[in-house]
Design a protein around this motif. Structure first.
Motif, PDB file in Angstrom:
ATOM      1  N   ALA A 172       0.880  -1.174   0.000  1.00  0.00           N
ATOM      2  CA  ALA A 172       0.000   0.000   0.000  1.00  0.00           C
ATOM      3  C   ALA A 172       0.914   1.219   0.000  1.00  0.00           C
ATOM      4  N   LEU A 173       0.596   2.211  -0.821  1.00  0.00           N
ATOM      5  CA  LEU A 173       1.491   3.363  -0.973  1.00  0.00           C
ATOM      6  C   LEU A 173       0.767   4.684  -0.800  1.00  0.00           C
ATOM      7  N   LEU A 174       1.436   5.610  -0.152  1.00  0.00           N
ATOM      8  CA  LEU A 174       1.038   7.013  -0.123  1.00  0.00           C
ATOM      9  C   LEU A 174       2.189   7.756  -0.791  1.00  0.00           C
ATOM     10  N   VAL A 175       1.922   8.356  -1.932  1.00  0.00           N
ATOM     11  CA  VAL A 175       2.956   9.051  -2.701  1.00  0.00           C
ATOM     12  C   VAL A 175       2.683  10.549  -2.615  1.00  0.00           C
ATOM     13  N   SER A 176       3.693  11.311  -2.188  1.00  0.00           N
ATOM     14  CA  SER A 176       3.507  12.762  -2.079  1.00  0.00           C
ATOM     15  C   SER A 176       4.472  13.485  -3.006  1.00  0.00           C
ATOM     16  N   THR A 177       4.119  14.722  -3.308  1.00  0.00           N
ATOM     17  CA  THR A 177       4.962  15.579  -4.127  1.00  0.00           C
ATOM     18  C   THR A 177       4.750  17.023  -3.680  1.00  0.00           C
ATOM     19  N   ALA A 178       5.491  17.931  -4.250  1.00  0.00           N
ATOM     20  CA  ALA A 178       5.349  19.353  -3.915  1.00  0.00           C
ATOM     21  C   ALA A 178       5.453  20.166  -5.192  1.00  0.00           C
ATOM     22  N   THR A 179       4.598  21.146  -5.333  1.00  0.00           N
ATOM     23  CA  THR A 179       4.601  21.938  -6.562  1.00  0.00           C
ATOM     24  C   THR A 179       5.789  22.893  -6.647  1.00  0.00           C
ATOM     25  N   ALA A 180       6.407  23.225  -5.528  1.00  0.00           N
ATOM     26  CA  ALA A 180       7.507  24.192  -5.541  1.00  0.00           C
ATOM     27  C   ALA A 180       8.879  23.537  -5.393  1.00  0.00           C
ATOM     28  N   ASP A 181       8.977  22.217  -5.440  1.00  0.00           N
ATOM     29  CA  ASP A 181      10.260  21.529  -5.293  1.00  0.00           C
ATOM     30  C   ASP A 181      11.034  21.648  -6.600  1.00  0.00           C
ATOM     31  N   THR A 182      12.212  22.226  -6.555  1.00  0.00           N
ATOM     32  CA  THR A 182      13.001  22.396  -7.771  1.00  0.00           C
ATOM     33  C   THR A 182      13.801  21.144  -8.119  1.00  0.00           C
ATOM     34  N   ARG A 183      13.884  20.190  -7.195  1.00  0.00           N
ATOM     35  CA  ARG A 183      14.663  18.975  -7.448  1.00  0.00           C
ATOM     36  C   ARG A 183      13.834  17.879  -8.096  1.00  0.00           C
ATOM     37  N   VAL A 184      12.572  17.757  -7.705  1.00  0.00           N
ATOM     38  CA  VAL A 184      11.692  16.711  -8.225  1.00  0.00           C
ATOM     39  C   VAL A 184      10.443  17.379  -8.789  1.00  0.00           C
TER      40      VAL A 184
END
Length: 127
Positions: free
Chosen positions: A87-99
């Protein structure tokens, strides 16, 4: 929680098939697409680590470790060895310059599509 580049997701799951859940924080899940876009801030700096996509041998090696490209292989293994993904919870960020935020979103969309084609396990959601 896995806050690493994400390329080790397949290896981590292979080593711990009993893993019930994981949180992927800002995972670098589409290495190949990011490395093919020199307009991204860190791409040119990462050629030494990931390889240069203009070199066929390096591009092939990059695709071997790229979580997005290895999803098909990972889920194909599940037919023989049980559930490939916890089971996975995947997060991200709109202001991350690396990813770039589209990388994890693209990976989740493909994982959901491939899991739906296989035998989805309701006990292992992907959010």
């Amino acid at each position: 929680a896995l806050g690493l580049a994400g390329a080790m997701l397949e290896d981590a799951q292979a080593e711990t098939p009993l893993m019930g859940a994981a949180v992927l924080k800002l995972g670098f899940l589409d290495v190949t697409s990011a490395m093919c876009d020199p307009a991204l801030p860190l791409t040119a700096h990462e050629y030494d680590e990931w390889g240069h996509p203009d070199r066929p041998v390096e591009l092939a090696a990059m695709q071997q470790v790229c979580p997005y490209h290895s999803l098909g292989r990972l889920l194909a293994k599940s037919e023989l060895h049980g559930p490939a993904l916890p089971a996975l919870l995947v997060s991200t960020a709109t202001a991350d310059t690396r990813v770039p935020c589209w990388g994890p979103a693209k990976w989740v969309a493909r994982a959901r599509r491939l899991q739906a084609q296989a035998k989805p396990d309701p006990a292992r959601p992907l959010v």
